[in-house]
Design a protein around this motif. Sequence first.
Motif, PDB file in Angstrom:
ATOM      1  N   TRP A  12      18.159 -16.433  18.421  1.00  0.00           N
ATOM      2  CA  TRP A  12      18.636 -15.850  17.101  1.00  0.00           C
ATOM      3  C   TRP A  12      18.007 -16.294  16.081  1.00  0.00           C
ATOM      4  N   ILE A  13      18.288 -17.644  15.977  1.00  0.00           N
ATOM      5  CA  ILE A  13      17.519 -18.674  14.835  1.00  0.00           C
ATOM      6  C   ILE A  13      16.088 -18.189  14.809  1.00  0.00           C
ATOM      7  N   ALA A  14      15.353 -18.280  15.899  1.00  0.00           N
ATOM      8  CA  ALA A  14      13.699 -18.053  15.961  1.00  0.00           C
ATOM      9  C   ALA A  14      13.597 -16.499  15.399  1.00  0.00           C
ATOM     10  N   PHE A  15      14.521 -15.451  15.907  1.00  0.00           N
ATOM     11  CA  PHE A  15      14.111 -14.303  15.430  1.00  0.00           C
ATOM     12  C   PHE A  15      14.406 -14.114  13.854  1.00  0.00           C
ATOM     13  N   ARG A  16      15.430 -14.514  13.489  1.00  0.00           N
ATOM     14  CA  ARG A  16      15.806 -14.380  11.877  1.00  0.00           C
ATOM     15  C   ARG A  16      14.601 -15.096  11.021  1.00  0.00           C
ATOM     16  N   SER A  17      14.241 -16.270  11.717  1.00  0.00           N
ATOM     17  CA  SER A  17      13.225 -16.946  10.929  1.00  0.00           C
ATOM     18  C   SER A  17      11.944 -16.323  10.884  1.00  0.00           C
ATOM     19  N   HIS A  18      11.476 -15.578  11.949  1.00  0.00           N
ATOM     20  CA  HIS A  18      10.348 -15.118  12.110  1.00  0.00           C
ATOM     21  C   HIS A  18      10.403 -13.755  11.128  1.00  0.00           C
ATOM     22  N   PHE A  19      11.267 -13.152  11.119  1.00  0.00           N
ATOM     23  CA  PHE A  19      11.397 -12.168  10.301  1.00  0.00           C
ATOM     24  C   PHE A  19      12.009 -12.184   8.653  1.00  0.00           C
ATOM     25  N   ALA A  20      12.321 -13.328   8.709  1.00  0.00           N
ATOM     26  CA  ALA A  20      12.959 -13.899   7.210  1.00  0.00           C
ATOM     27  C   ALA A  20      14.148 -12.792   6.790  1.00  0.00           C
ATOM     28  N   ILE A  21      14.926 -13.017   7.861  1.00  0.00           N
ATOM     29  CA  ILE A  21      16.238 -12.130   7.716  1.00  0.00           C
ATOM     30  C   ILE A  21      17.348 -13.215   7.392  1.00  0.00           C
ATOM     31  N   GLU A  22      18.110 -12.874   6.280  1.00  0.00           N
ATOM     32  CA  GLU A  22      19.366 -13.486   6.036  1.00  0.00           C
ATOM     33  C   GLU A  22      20.516 -13.099   6.713  1.00  0.00           C
ATOM     34  N   SER A  23      21.342 -13.655   7.504  1.00  0.00           N
ATOM     35  CA  SER A  23      22.353 -13.327   8.148  1.00  0.00           C
ATOM     36  C   SER A  23      23.547 -13.145   7.469  1.00  0.00           C
ATOM     37  N   PHE A  24      24.650 -12.315   7.719  1.00  0.00           N
ATOM     38  CA  PHE A  24      25.906 -12.228   7.028  1.00  0.00           C
ATOM     39  C   PHE A  24      26.922 -11.780   8.070  1.00  0.00           C
ATOM     40  N   TYR A  25      27.623 -12.455   8.497  1.00  0.00           N
ATOM     41  CA  TYR A  25      28.640 -12.110   9.570  1.00  0.00           C
ATOM     42  C   TYR A  25      29.889 -11.456   8.997  1.00  0.00           C
ATOM     43  N   CYS A  26      30.398 -10.725   9.606  1.00  0.00           N
ATOM     44  CA  CYS A  26      31.390 -10.028   9.305  1.00  0.00           C
ATOM     45  C   CYS A  26      32.925 -10.910   9.800  1.00  0.00           C
ATOM     46  N   HIS A  27      33.969 -10.883   8.968  1.00  0.00           N
ATOM     47  CA  HIS A  27      35.121 -11.504   9.444  1.00  0.00           C
ATOM     48  C   HIS A  27      35.501 -11.017  10.922  1.00  0.00           C
ATOM     49  N   PRO A  28      36.057 -12.070  11.706  1.00  0.00           N
ATOM     50  CA  PRO A  28      36.440 -11.715  13.117  1.00  0.00           C
ATOM     51  C   PRO A  28      37.622 -10.614  12.915  1.00  0.00           C
ATOM     52  N   GLY A  29      37.934  -9.855  13.789  1.00  0.00           N
ATOM     53  CA  GLY A  29      39.289  -8.874  14.145  1.00  0.00           C
ATOM     54  C   GLY A  29      39.315  -7.948  13.216  1.00  0.00           C
ATOM     55  N   ILE A  30      40.563  -7.764  12.899  1.00  0.00           N
ATOM     56  CA  ILE A  30      40.889  -6.625  11.940  1.00  0.00           C
ATOM     57  C   ILE A  30      40.885  -6.892  10.568  1.00  0.00           C
ATOM     58  N   ASP A  31      40.661  -8.236  10.101  1.00  0.00           N
ATOM     59  CA  ASP A  31      40.381  -8.854   8.836  1.00  0.00           C
ATOM     60  C   ASP A  31      38.988  -8.197   8.375  1.00  0.00           C
ATOM     61  N   GLY A  32      37.837  -8.111   9.368  1.00  0.00           N
ATOM     62  CA  GLY A  32      36.546  -7.853   9.017  1.00  0.00           C
ATOM     63  C   GLY A  32      36.313  -6.148   9.361  1.00  0.00           C
ATOM     64  N   ALA A  33      37.275  -5.448   9.774  1.00  0.00           N
ATOM     65  CA  ALA A  33      37.052  -4.081  10.126  1.00  0.00           C
ATOM     66  C   ALA A  33      36.572  -3.158   8.949  1.00  0.00           C
ATOM     67  N   HIS A  34      37.151  -3.292   7.696  1.00  0.00           N
ATOM     68  CA  HIS A  34      36.334  -2.551   6.855  1.00  0.00           C
ATOM     69  C   HIS A  34      34.982  -3.238   6.435  1.00  0.00           C
ATOM     70  N   GLU A  35      34.711  -4.143   6.796  1.00  0.00           N
ATOM     71  CA  GLU A  35      32.992  -4.699   6.230  1.00  0.00           C
ATOM     72  C   GLU A  35      32.147  -3.889   7.010  1.00  0.00           C
ATOM     73  N   LYS A  36      32.187  -3.182   8.087  1.00  0.00           N
ATOM     74  CA  LYS A  36      31.081  -2.378   8.760  1.00  0.00           C
ATOM     75  C   LYS A  36      31.629  -1.053   9.132  1.00  0.00           C
ATOM     76  N   GLY A  37      32.489  -0.550   8.309  1.00  0.00           N
ATOM     77  CA  GLY A  37      33.212   0.848   8.580  1.00  0.00           C
ATOM     78  C   GLY A  37      31.775   2.101   8.316  1.00  0.00           C
ATOM     79  N   GLY A  38      30.906   1.924   7.596  1.00  0.00           N
ATOM     80  CA  GLY A  38      29.834   3.028   7.554  1.00  0.00           C
ATOM     81  C   GLY A  38      28.940   2.957   8.781  1.00  0.00           C
ATOM     82  N   ALA A  39      28.616   1.866   9.344  1.00  0.00           N
ATOM     83  CA  ALA A  39      27.860   1.590  10.432  1.00  0.00           C
ATOM     84  C   ALA A  39      28.736   1.859  12.008  1.00  0.00           C
ATOM     85  N   GLU A  40      29.954   1.792  12.067  1.00  0.00           N
ATOM     86  CA  GLU A  40      30.834   2.176  13.014  1.00  0.00           C
ATOM     87  C   GLU A  40      30.882   3.593  12.911  1.00  0.00           C
TER      88      GLU A  40
END
Length: 192
Positions: free
Chosen positions: A40-68
Amino acid sequence: MHALRVLGGVPRGRVRYDNLKAAVAQVLGLSRARVETGRWIAFRSHFAIESFYCHPGIDGAHEKGGAEGQSGYFRRNHFTPVPEVDSLAELNEMVEQWDLHDGRRRIGSRPRTIDEYFAVEQPLLPPLPDEPFETGRVFTPRVDRYSPHSAARTPPGRPTATAMNCPPARPRPLALPSTTAVVRSEAPPART
């Protein structure tokens, strides 16, 4: 990889991720900190993508609602009932056609279609790198005098002298759909 080719570029800035196993080796507490996998680090580095992880569990549920929500829409409208296909290639072609068709719809009461909104954003995407990203890994099998070796890298039962000289192996990545589908196949041959 396929998604980036379809987009025709790389998302700019942060890309929001859930805690997918291909990327996250370990979630560190209840924060956004993660131990990422090497590929994953190699993939992100190759494409120059900055990752941003959602909070685990119910605390992060609202962070990805549109995609879900859009994933649920796609699943309900195209994978219910579960399609029956003869091959993975046939299923992938169906998904491509559904995706093209969905680009012509409007979400809620928005004034433009999905494709119209994307036409504005697509030219802003940084281009894909010229060098392709190798999704597989090269392994060089090693054996000792007792000839144990990995079945994934060297066929079992291969003589020691041959196994000692086997060329590097490159496992091929297997593309599977994100949603389960029924793939018709012939019955396996009877064992003799």
